[in-house]
Design a protein around this motif. Structure first.
Motif, PDB file in Angstrom:
ATOM      1  N   ILE A  86       0.838  -1.199   0.000  1.00 34.82           N
ATOM      2  CA  ILE A  86       0.000   0.000   0.000  1.00 34.82           C
ATOM      3  C   ILE A  86       0.872   1.248   0.000  1.00 34.82           C
ATOM      4  N   VAL A  87       1.885   1.252   0.875  1.00 35.86           N
ATOM      5  CA  VAL A  87       2.702   2.453   1.021  1.00 35.86           C
ATOM      6  C   VAL A  87       3.515   2.716  -0.249  1.00 35.86           C
ATOM      7  N   ILE A 144       2.669   1.967  -3.291  1.00 34.75           N
ATOM      8  CA  ILE A 144       1.746   2.555  -4.269  1.00 34.75           C
ATOM      9  C   ILE A 144       1.644   4.055  -4.000  1.00 34.75           C
ATOM     10  N   GLY A 145       1.533   4.406  -2.713  1.00 37.51           N
ATOM     11  CA  GLY A 145       1.433   5.812  -2.330  1.00 37.51           C
ATOM     12  C   GLY A 145       2.687   6.591  -2.683  1.00 37.51           C
TER      13      GLY A 145
END
Lengths: 288, 322
Positions: free
Chosen positions: B103-104, B106-107
């Motif tokens: 997730i991170v 992707i961020g």
């Protein structure tokens, strides 16, 4: 003061409730299936476009179109699970997370091929906000908040009162123990996907009705939605609600301090901060 | 002369295969050896490309730069800065299980893309950075391409040999031990988060190197070039399809996937205008589907990682099926 509320707080809460819808679904997948659902945003896009198709092709009023989109998107979620995730259950969960990324790309591509990459909306023209003693709120925004309250209360009642809801919570706490107690893991997973798919349709629909419908709309909310779920604490419905609302508010208020382009980055900054300082989140969720 | 001209396109494809090989080997160090799901390869690619571009490009008023450093300094700076960006990300995320890192990252990739698009004074926003020096850029086109291919291939060979050496070393065995059984590795006294961080940072540096070589190839870098669809997701398919954990497999994966990808572009370009655009989006479906199919039918890739004990453990499986 009233201007501040009308221009920043109200949009923040509306955006936040859309994030909350998505964050609740994400938190359910994360706590019960134990993997990140990276297709959540694109599934929401799909739900929004199904509702659009239902309202334009069948001539339904938009809210009836949503009622049609919810079961269809729920079926889609169960279908992707059966097709792509079921065979990965016994393998490391990270492979399922990767597979959800593949699903995300496929769903987005279907939307882009069928409906194109342009922007559209459910209703043409600009709706004027109603004036409540100076507070300017559109009817759609009120319905969004009302729907959020109904969904959260309904889901809380379901999880706490019913047999299947308790089974879901048991599985989220300890999968093996739940299995030993005679809970059919496979059926709980299917049930969870039904709920998550429905929530995807709802979040996509309300995102579409409050902003605009486009093929990247879902992917763009995936980070704030994850930030909301983790801020609230993984596995906590009330956490996802509060987390989503807070992320929405922070994003809208952030434009007072940082350039508008970086609005999307503020959610990411909160995500990093939460992981650094309090990875269990506000409501003491799980660390998967 | 005619013969060399006919080679134009194959050379062009070969250069791209080499450039993407750096990203894929970097990802293989992270995923294949350490089991880290970095979903934002494009972010580190972008950091490398822009760093080298800023260090080597001529001065443009209103934008940081004008250092005019040689190519080699740009490449070194690119690797260094990519590693520096990866360091805090890894520090925060590697304490948790892989999904958080996904997730991170992707961020991170998104944040870097927004940064590249909006910070005119550093990245030139949508116009990007132009007029980078290119090694052998003064030669006639075909010879220049050939020379660049030779240069990139030589660097790739060095990187490949070093990574292979590292993989065969105790460090490589330790990383695979951590990937396969974290608890056991920890019980043996291995500092798991630190080792993972090492692999993550090292992989990111290789991605930065790939980014720098990409930027110098086209003499420019723009935000469009750091499309996550290709620089993140296509690289993933290359690595898993080829065989994560096996560098030769990964290189084969890069070659196969990139040839399929460019061939599919060739096909969609032949279609009439109104279908061509839709077919372009259809290719994204192809990426997703390939990822799913590989995970389903060939999770270890075409060339699986070599494991000394694999033969013995496989036998009972076969007799079960029969």
């Amino acid at each position: 003061m009233l201007d501040f509320i009308n221009f920043y707080v109200v949009p923040g809460i509306v955006t936040g409730s859309i994030y909350a819808f998505a964050a609740i679904g994400i938190t359910l997948v994360f706590s019960i299936m134990r993997h990140a659902h990276l297709a959540h945003g694109d599934m929401a896009t799909m739900g929004a476009y199904i509702a659009l198709a239902a309202s334009t092709m069948l001539g339904l009023p938009v809210y009836f179109a949503l009622l049609l989109a919810i079961p269809l998107t729920a079926a889609l979620a169960v279908g992707t699970d059966k097709l792509f995730y079921e065979h990965l259950r016994k393998k490391p969960k990270i492979l399922t997370t990767m597979s959800t990324l593949g699903t995300a790309l496929m769903l987005r591509s279907i939307v882009q091929v069928v409906w194109g990459v342009g922007t559209t909306s459910y209703a043409k023209g600009i709706t004027r906000p109603n004036d409540w003693f100076g507070l300017k709120i559109k009817t759609n925004e009120l319905i969004t908040l009302l729907a959020l309250a109904v969904v959260v209360l309904g889901l809380a009642a379901f999880l706490n009162r019913t047999r299947w809801g308790k089974a879901m919570r048991a599985m989220s706490d300890n999968r093996d123990l739940a299995l030993l107690c005679g809970i059919d893991n496979a059926r709980v997973i299917t049930l969870t996907w039904l709920i998550v798919g429905g929530l995807c349709a709802i979040s996509g629909f309300f995102l579409g009705i409050n902003t605009e419908i486009k093929s990247m709309m879902g992917w763009n909310i995936i980070l704030p939605a994850f930030a909301g779920a983790i801020l609230g604490g993984i596995g906590r419905i009330e956490g996802a609600l509060v987390g989503g609302l807070m992320i929405g508010l922070v994003e809208e208020l952030s434009v007072l301090f940082i350039p508008t382009e970086y609005k999307a980055v503020s959610a990411f900054a909160i995500l990093l901060l939460v992981l650094l300082v309090r990875p269990r989140g506000l409501f003491n969720g799980k660390i998967i | 002369m005619g013969f060399l001209e006919a080679l134009n396109y194959p050379i062009y494809v070969a250069i791209f295969i080499c450039v993407y090989s750096f990203l894929a080997i970097g990802l293989n160090v992270q995923w294949g050896y350490a089991g880290l799901f970095n979903a934002g390869v494009a972010g580190f690619f972008a950091v490398g490309a822009y760093t080298s571009a800023i260090l080597t490009s001529p001065d443009v008023p209103g934008r940081l730069g004008g250092f005019g450093l040689p190519f080699i300094a740009g490449v070194a700076g690119a690797m260094l800065l990519s590693a520096l960006v990866a360091l805090p990300i890894g520090k925060i995320c590697l304490r948790f299980r892989g999904d958080y890192l996904a997730i991170v990252t992707i961020g991170v990739a998104e944040a870097i893309r927004i940064f590249a698009r909006s910070e005119e004074w550093i990245t030139g926003s949508s116009r990007g950075i132009q007029n980078l020096p290119r090694p052998f850029g003064d030669l006639p086109y075909v010879y220049s391409q050939l020379a660049y291919l030779a240069l990139v291939a030589a660097i790739l060979l060095v990187v490949y040999l070093l990574v292979e050496r590292q993989s065969a070393s105790p460090w490589g065995r330790m990383m695979r031990a951590i990937r396969d059984n974290e608890v056991a590795a920890m019980a043996m006294g291995k500092d798991v988060p630190f080792r993972r961080l090492q692999a993550f940072v090292f992989g990111a540096a290789l991605m930065g190197l790939g980014g720098a070589l990409y930027a110098h190839l086209g003499r420019s870098i723009t935000p469009e070039a750091i499309d996550p669809m290709i620089a993140s997701f296509l690289i993933w398919i290359m690595v898993i399809l080829g065989g994560s954990g096996n560098n030769r497999g990964v290189l084969a994966g890069v070659t196969i996937v990139w040839i399929i990808w460019t061939a599919s572009e060739f096909v969609t370009d032949q279609l009439p205008m109104e279908y061509a655009l839709q077919a372009k989006y259809g290719r994204i479906f192809l990426i997703g589907l390939m990822l799913q199919l590989v995970l389903r039918f060939r999770p270890n890739g075409i060339f699986p990682e070599f494991r000394p004990t694999q033969k013995d453990s496989r036998k009972p499986d076969k007799s079960d099926k029969a």
